[in-house]
Design a protein around this motif. Sequence first.
Motif, PDB file in Angstrom:
ATOM      1  N   ASN A 145      31.565  43.466  42.595  1.00  0.00           N
ATOM      2  CA  ASN A 145      30.411  43.593  42.793  1.00  0.00           C
ATOM      3  C   ASN A 145      29.486  44.636  41.560  1.00  0.00           C
ATOM      4  O   ASN A 145      27.999  44.145  42.366  1.00  0.00           O
ATOM      5  N   GLY A 146      30.188  44.168  41.226  1.00  0.00           N
ATOM      6  CA  GLY A 146      29.180  45.446  39.876  1.00  0.00           C
ATOM      7  C   GLY A 146      29.085  47.514  40.169  1.00  0.00           C
ATOM      8  O   GLY A 146      28.677  47.249  39.185  1.00  0.00           O
ATOM      9  N   SER A 147      29.641  48.033  41.262  1.00  0.00           N
ATOM     10  CA  SER A 147      29.357  48.833  40.896  1.00  0.00           C
ATOM     11  C   SER A 147      31.121  49.448  40.534  1.00  0.00           C
ATOM     12  O   SER A 147      31.744  48.718  40.150  1.00  0.00           O
ATOM     13  N   SER A 148      31.515  50.589  40.088  1.00  0.00           N
ATOM     14  CA  SER A 148      32.634  51.365  39.569  1.00  0.00           C
ATOM     15  C   SER A 148      32.756  52.149  39.723  1.00  0.00           C
ATOM     16  O   SER A 148      31.488  53.104  39.781  1.00  0.00           O
ATOM     17  N   GLY A 198      31.569  47.164  37.027  1.00  0.00           N
ATOM     18  CA  GLY A 198      32.838  46.969  37.375  1.00  0.00           C
ATOM     19  C   GLY A 198      33.025  45.721  37.869  1.00  0.00           C
ATOM     20  O   GLY A 198      32.191  44.971  39.375  1.00  0.00           O
ATOM     21  N   ASP A 199      33.747  44.875  38.126  1.00  0.00           N
ATOM     22  CA  ASP A 199      33.877  43.359  38.425  1.00  0.00           C
ATOM     23  C   ASP A 199      35.069  43.455  39.492  1.00  0.00           C
ATOM     24  O   ASP A 199      35.272  42.664  41.138  1.00  0.00           O
ATOM     25  N   MET A 200      36.360  43.845  39.335  1.00  0.00           N
ATOM     26  CA  MET A 200      37.333  44.721  40.216  1.00  0.00           C
ATOM     27  C   MET A 200      38.029  45.646  40.466  1.00  0.00           C
ATOM     28  O   MET A 200      38.711  45.731  38.725  1.00  0.00           O
ATOM     29  N   GLN A 250      32.651  44.077  34.291  1.00  0.00           N
ATOM     30  CA  GLN A 250      31.654  42.950  33.938  1.00  0.00           C
ATOM     31  C   GLN A 250      32.107  42.630  32.401  1.00  0.00           C
ATOM     32  O   GLN A 250      32.128  43.563  31.900  1.00  0.00           O
ATOM     33  N   PRO A 251      31.421  41.481  32.090  1.00  0.00           N
ATOM     34  CA  PRO A 251      30.585  41.954  30.578  1.00  0.00           C
ATOM     35  C   PRO A 251      30.099  42.559  30.244  1.00  0.00           C
ATOM     36  O   PRO A 251      29.334  43.090  30.907  1.00  0.00           O
ATOM     37  N   ASN A 252      30.764  42.928  29.146  1.00  0.00           N
ATOM     38  CA  ASN A 252      29.473  44.334  28.662  1.00  0.00           C
ATOM     39  C   ASN A 252      29.058  44.079  27.328  1.00  0.00           C
ATOM     40  O   ASN A 252      30.247  43.343  26.049  1.00  0.00           O
TER      41      ASN A 252
END
Length: 525
Positions: A145-148, A198-200, A250-252
């Motif tokens: 959910n956006g963390s990484s 991050g997405d997953m 996530q898309p970047n």
Amino acid sequence: MNIKAITAVMLASAAAVQMQAQSEVPAVGDSYDAAALSTEDLNGTARYVGMGGAMDALGADISTIGTNPAGIGLFRKGQVSTSFGFVNLQDAASFANANKTNVSFDQIGVVLSTRTGVSSFLNFGFNYHKSRNFNQILTAAAKLNGSSQSLQTTLKDMNGLLNKNSLAYSQLDDIYLGNLLLQEDPDTHEKYVVGYGGDMYDFNRATSGYIGNYDINISGNIKNRLYLGLTIGISDVHYKDYSEYYETLQPNQDHIDGVLISDQHNISGTGFNIKAGAIFRPIEESPFRIGLSVATPTFYKLTTENYTTIGSNVDKSAASEDFRFNTPWKFGISLGHTIGNQIALGAVYEYADYGSCDMRTIDDAYYDYYDGYHENSSSEFYMNQLTKKNLKGVSTIKLGGEFRPDKSFAIRLGYNHVTPMFNKGAVRDQTIDSPGVYYASTTDYTNWGATDRITAGVGFTFDKFRFDLAYQYSQRNGDFYPFMSYYSADYIDADNVRQTEVNECSPVSVSDKRHQVLCTLSYSF
């Protein structure tokens, strides 16, 4: 991974020299290394395991050499024994070259018993046993959910923690900055750190190795009512783990789809400890007895090694350094009772404060012409403070019984409960100023809960030979985190609005369930 990411990975080898050149900083482990190196499995002879290890006051089993040394004083004959079996990891998924089922050589020892009086004996014992089996396969996956993981490095940079003179600057930070996050403005040529959400993630780790204990014992009794024993132990550590952590991003704007971090982590070395114990019968006419035991910390000298890559087969960092580590003191009280020649009952309570584990850096080492090798070490303050916050006192309860319907046959049952070692909110903090962070090449951690063990066994006696068979089931559950939750300091963005970057991480439930079958062959003389 796109062309830009692959190109960055290919540049990794040039940066590897930089990490190795920084290795003059003293090494040290962290709270989670302390947890792995301090704890013990229930292992030994099949009789000892079948009774749940509840033999500290009953004695007359060579496995008590490492728990209550006075137990060796109850031998009336010499004995040699050896134990082996296999361990199966329930629900484990295949990963790397790890196997769910592993054969294990668990124990070999001898006791020599000498009569010194009408009812007095002086006994000597030597025993090897595997006190810790590190074989484990751990897998976890979840949404981010956006963390990484890499965002943690970005936020550490925003908070001013990535100064090369700071021990909060880790090997993993260097990997990310050297290959992914540190970019250059094509117009001004100024360098800046980017962040990727991050997405997953998908995580896999295979752990192997063991701690082998070599115990030397002297024990005896006074008028067959008071038994005393002393054991000097040497521990031999062989720990290895290999992990792969893959994040889908996530898309970047850089069109990077994902990042793979592979890590090989080894710990090896030796340590020593001293154990003392006593068993006494408070009532002369009764076989009921009480046992007391104490064990000093195990004083380890260890070497840690990390080999870490980003992408495919490119060494980014490699480091090997020595450090010292002291486990906590351990105390035990036990009860034992026999009814005729048919029933034996035992109970043990042990306590150790794992918050008192002592990680130590080696400050200097030198050779003296007259006295040989010298070494000075000191407690690593910040890491030990974190350990006090993360770990706590642990109580272990062992219960067991044996029933002999016939002198040549025995049936055994046992149970263990080990309270949780980790405090609520324990975290592998990657921001403290410690060599334990500096040498970190991974960010994951697992806060394990209580451990429960159920055991059963049988024994067969043939003249001077005895064959024992035991089964053990153990289970513990835990919360896995791929990295700590971390937040940036407040800052003013381009629109003059106060902002805080958030990198939160939720736990994933994991379990460690294992089955052990153990055989012991012994001979009395």
